[in-house]
Design an enzyme around this catalytic site. Structure first.
Site, PDB file in Angstrom:
ATOM      1  N   SER A 123       0.848  -1.186   0.000  1.00 19.19           N
ATOM      2  CA  SER A 123       0.000   0.000   0.000  1.00 19.19           C
ATOM      3  C   SER A 123       0.887   1.241   0.000  1.00 19.19           C
ATOM      4  O   SER A 123       1.735   1.386   0.879  1.00 19.19           O
ATOM      5  CB  SER A 123      -0.910   0.011   1.237  1.00 19.19           C
ATOM      6  OG  SER A 123      -1.791  -1.088   1.222  1.00 19.19           O
TER       7      SER A 123
ATOM      8  N   GLY B 273      -0.392   4.415   0.089  1.00 21.15           N
ATOM      9  CA  GLY B 273      -1.228   5.535   0.495  1.00 21.15           C
ATOM     10  C   GLY B 273      -1.977   6.131  -0.679  1.00 21.15           C
ATOM     11  O   GLY B 273      -2.563   5.420  -1.502  1.00 21.15           O
ATOM     12  N   ALA B 274      -1.928   7.454  -0.793  1.00 11.17           N
ATOM     13  CA  ALA B 274      -2.656   8.144  -1.856  1.00 11.17           C
ATOM     14  C   ALA B 274      -2.114   7.829  -3.241  1.00 11.17           C
ATOM     15  O   ALA B 274      -2.780   8.103  -4.247  1.00 11.17           O
ATOM     16  CB  ALA B 274      -2.601   9.653  -1.616  1.00 11.17           C
TER      17      ALA B 274
ATOM     18  N   GLY C  32      -1.488   4.766  -4.439  1.00 10.21           N
ATOM     19  CA  GLY C  32      -2.018   3.536  -4.989  1.00 10.21           C
ATOM     20  C   GLY C  32      -1.437   2.307  -4.326  1.00 10.21           C
ATOM     21  O   GLY C  32      -0.968   2.360  -3.181  1.00 10.21           O
TER      22      GLY C  32
ATOM     23  N   GLY D  77      -6.147  -0.229   4.888  1.00  9.12           N
ATOM     24  CA  GLY D  77      -5.221  -1.276   4.445  1.00  9.12           C
ATOM     25  C   GLY D  77      -5.761  -2.668   4.710  1.00  9.12           C
ATOM     26  O   GLY D  77      -5.545  -3.597   3.915  1.00  9.12           O
ATOM     27  N   ASP D  78      -6.471  -2.823   5.820  1.00  6.52           N
ATOM     28  CA  ASP D  78      -7.067  -4.120   6.147  1.00  6.52           C
ATOM     29  C   ASP D  78      -8.192  -4.451   5.170  1.00  6.52           C
ATOM     30  O   ASP D  78      -8.351  -5.597   4.749  1.00  6.52           O
ATOM     31  CB  ASP D  78      -7.603  -4.103   7.576  1.00  6.52           C
ATOM     32  CG  ASP D  78      -6.567  -3.610   8.574  1.00  6.52           C
ATOM     33  OD1 ASP D  78      -5.384  -3.966   8.409  1.00  6.52           O
ATOM     34  OD2 ASP D  78      -6.927  -2.867   9.492  1.00  6.52           O
TER      35      ASP D  78
END
Length: 315
Positions: free
Chosen positions: A220, A222-223, A225, A251-252
């Site tokens: 992951s 974040g913003a 992608g 994220g989960d």
């Protein structure tokens, strides 16, 4: 069925606030109380998607009883491991601009007998599992090698295992070759011991985790992608997001979406991105239902933009 293992679950209280001002009385505009822990959130997301899950977690004291009640109310099957210490309580403060401040308690210390009971419960509950998702920090008493033991036992029983861990626990587990690991950008940088400035840096770091033992890496960013790197190559996924309300559990939710879609290849990455994007647009740690997903907003490509500078580089 997707079995989740949360060694250090929590009772999570999330307050929505206009802004944080240190030393001042802050009046919340909204509040939620949810069962917490990364594996618990994966189970909640799987249930929201209409699929079966079983959550294995140590529970103790009044907070533990409340976590079990909240999960039961959401229709999630719980395989509790009774422990003497009280389950931890966490607080999250979500500001109106999307900034999140979290206060996480340490949690109880598990005895040797409680640790073994936790492992045995995972074994007995995993017989019908398509995937075992082991997620989150380890409570006091569990050595960093504990996840490695879980991966080894899972593979011996013929199960596939996804691991969302960080630090020494992640590095120890890599030697047992987990089927997929799901670090965020910070955890990825920590694992390889250097900063990440571009998407290409993240790809190289993911490839190094594969060299250390991971069969696939779902990262992951974040913003920016998400990345999927496995034995057949690398893919990059992103999605349009209108408004970010809270990234708690996003994220989960992504990991749940990945496993729901089979846990392999670009189709599973697209599902992960769709679930993560939907989660950040919901309050607190609310998990998205199929109606919240917007597959048309998701783009997945094998042409990874390696030169793209990360919006949130990791130093």
């Amino acid at each position: 069925m997707i079995l989740t293992v949360t060694p250090n679950p929590s009772l999570d209280r999330t307050y929505e606030v206009p802004s944080l001002e240190r030393g001042e009385v802050i009046r919340a505009t909204g509040e939620r109380m949810d069962p917490g822990g990364k594996g618990v959130n994966v189970s909640r997301a799987v249930t929201a998607a209409g699929q079966r899950t079983v959550a294995v977690l140590p529970l103790g004291g009044a907070p533990g009883a409340l976590v079990a009640d909240l999960l039961d109310a959401q229709g999630i099957e719980v395989a509790p491991v009774p422990v003497a210490g009280a389950t931890r309580s966490n607080i999250a403060l979500a500001e109106s601009d999307g900034v999140l401040t979290k206060i996480n308690a340490p949690g109880p210390e598990l005895s040797a007998a409680e640790q073994e009971l936790l492992l045995e419960t995972v074994r007995t509950q995993s017989r019908d599992a398509a995937w075992i998702a082991c997620c989150g920090s380890l409570p006091r008493g569990l050595a960093p090698s504990w996840y490695a033991e879980v991966v080894a036992r899972a593979h011996a029983g013929g199960a596939r295992i996804a691991l969302d861990a960080s630090g020494p626990a992640l590095l120890e587990a890599l030697r047992e070759r987990p089927d997929v690991v799901k670090p965020n950008a910070e955890e990825l940088a920590e694992a390889v011991g250097r900063p990440l400035a571009t998407v290409g840096d993240a790809v190289k770091a993911a490839e190094e985790l594969r060299e250390m033992g991971a069969r696939a890496v779902l990262a992951s960013l974040g913003a920016d992608g998400q990345l999927l790197v496995d034995g057949s190559g690398a893919w990059f996924g992103s999605a349009r997001v209108e408004v970010v309300r809270s990234n708690v559990g996003a994220g989960d939710s992504s990991l749940a979406g990945f496993l729901i879609a089979g846990g392999n290849g670009p189709g599973a990455l697209a599902s992960a991105v769709a679930h993560g994007a939907a989660a950040v647009q919901l309050p607190g740690s609310v998990m998205p239902t199929p109606d919240d997903l917007d597959p048309a907003a998701v783009t997945v490509t094998a042409e990874v933009p390696v030169d793209r500078v990360l919006k949130e580089p990791v130093s």
